[in-house]
Design an enzyme around this catalytic site. Sequence first.
Site, PDB file in Angstrom:
ATOM      1  N   GLY A 161       0.760  -1.093   0.002  1.00 30.12           N
ATOM      2  CA  GLY A 161       0.104  -0.053   0.113  1.00 30.12           C
ATOM      3  C   GLY A 161       0.735   1.266   0.386  1.00 30.12           C
ATOM      4  O   GLY A 161       2.012   1.264   0.275  1.00 30.12           O
ATOM      5  N   CYS A 162       0.093   2.332  -0.229  1.00 34.60           N
ATOM      6  CA  CYS A 162       0.839   3.728  -0.262  1.00 34.60           C
ATOM      7  C   CYS A 162       1.415   4.102   0.859  1.00 34.60           C
ATOM      8  O   CYS A 162       2.950   4.375   1.135  1.00 34.60           O
ATOM      9  CB  CYS A 162       0.164   4.569  -1.030  1.00 34.60           C
ATOM     10  SG  CYS A 162      -1.612   4.853  -0.426  1.00 34.60           S
ATOM     11  N   TYR A 163       0.654   4.390   1.866  1.00 35.76           N
ATOM     12  CA  TYR A 163       1.137   4.512   3.197  1.00 35.76           C
ATOM     13  C   TYR A 163       2.024   3.790   3.609  1.00 35.76           C
ATOM     14  O   TYR A 163       3.290   4.149   3.994  1.00 35.76           O
ATOM     15  CB  TYR A 163      -0.135   4.817   4.235  1.00 35.76           C
ATOM     16  CG  TYR A 163      -0.956   5.776   4.289  1.00 35.76           C
ATOM     17  CD1 TYR A 163      -0.489   7.143   4.411  1.00 35.76           C
ATOM     18  CD2 TYR A 163      -2.263   5.810   4.047  1.00 35.76           C
ATOM     19  CE1 TYR A 163      -1.223   8.275   4.004  1.00 35.76           C
ATOM     20  CE2 TYR A 163      -3.080   6.875   3.887  1.00 35.76           C
ATOM     21  CZ  TYR A 163      -2.446   8.326   3.900  1.00 35.76           C
ATOM     22  OH  TYR A 163      -3.491   9.369   4.109  1.00 35.76           O
ATOM     23  N   THR A 165       4.302   2.051   2.179  1.00 38.35           N
ATOM     24  CA  THR A 165       5.799   1.972   1.585  1.00 38.35           C
ATOM     25  C   THR A 165       6.286   3.300   2.204  1.00 38.35           C
ATOM     26  O   THR A 165       7.502   3.075   2.421  1.00 38.35           O
ATOM     27  CB  THR A 165       5.273   2.200  -0.063  1.00 38.35           C
ATOM     28  OG1 THR A 165       4.765   1.110  -0.561  1.00 38.35           O
ATOM     29  CG2 THR A 165       6.606   2.647  -0.816  1.00 38.35           C
ATOM     30  N   ALA A 166       5.711   4.311   2.172  1.00 35.42           N
ATOM     31  CA  ALA A 166       6.525   5.441   2.655  1.00 35.42           C
ATOM     32  C   ALA A 166       6.885   5.202   4.305  1.00 35.42           C
ATOM     33  O   ALA A 166       8.140   5.483   4.303  1.00 35.42           O
ATOM     34  CB  ALA A 166       5.718   6.649   2.510  1.00 35.42           C
TER      35      ALA A 166
END
Length: 346
Positions: A161-163, A165-166
């Site tokens: 997911g995007c969050y 990953t960061a």
Amino acid sequence: MSTQSTSPGSKLRSAVLGAAGYSGAELAVMLARNPYFELSYAFASAGRAAEPFANLYPRYQGVVDVLVQPWTDDLVEDLAGKLDVAFLALPHEVSEAVTPLLLAKGIAVFDLSGAFRLKDPALYPKYYGYEHQHPELLDQAVYSLMEWLEQPLPQLVSVPGCYPTACSLALLPLLKTGLVADGCIPVINATSGVSGAGRKAALSTSFCEVGLNAYGFFKHRHRPEIEQNLGRKVVFTPHLGNFKRGILATSVVTLKSGVTAEQVAAAFQQAYAAKPLVRLVKHSPNVADVAGTPFCDIHWQQDGEQLVIVSCIDNLLKGAAAQAMQAANIKFGAPETAGLFAGAAE
């Protein structure tokens, strides 16, 4: 980590399911410019009429020449023998249902939904709102946070997911080297642009209505994914910001007593020196610097035992489509960054 090799002369036949949405569209563009892949098919939801991709995204007129067709599950039979890899940019439950059908036909699946990210099926009712129908596939799927993957990719790849990953890219160098204090619960605040909510119109995510607000307290579906990656509990609070694309995450941890600035710097440099899509920057990152790119920018500041790490990605690219393309490149033996940069020579 490659499990198969390819070359520009023998392109991998590819399809995007969910090509009308933002992440699916980004994948279609990457596949169209990747010399190692061929964008053979693009599909959208069953209720749509077939139309050229450029009708949906006019800026790609003359760039992506593919017909976006309505998807139905009986198309799997027609695709058998005509398709090597499918990228799924679909709702979680839809992706979970179609994946076994594609795998049964020998088609590799790169799934951008959350359908196969969590290893514990008991977490799906709580965080995704439904019972997982194919728990046997959770162990088969490999989670493709590529900078930290040390095993070959199988036929089923679960794209992070995007969050997560960061946040994971920011914290893993410290946790893997044992620099974080025992018992420390990382506190993460992360803000996403409105494109993270998808293309479908909704008042709560309308650009004209959004200011800056926190949401999903303690129950956001990315929280257990982050905890699975890090191997410890976190306090994760997502926010929605008034910008189109990008994520900025601020992660705060307590270091073990005596950890020096040199040790912290060494942990990040050793983790990412050979990773082309992570940039260690000397200034606090800005979403404007990563929007439209496949990079994750990371910066940190230390005050004694307190450490703040700021990480920044494009939620649609490093947080979705670019990470899927990166994983597919590695699985099939293509250059890691093939297709990720417009106009770049591969």
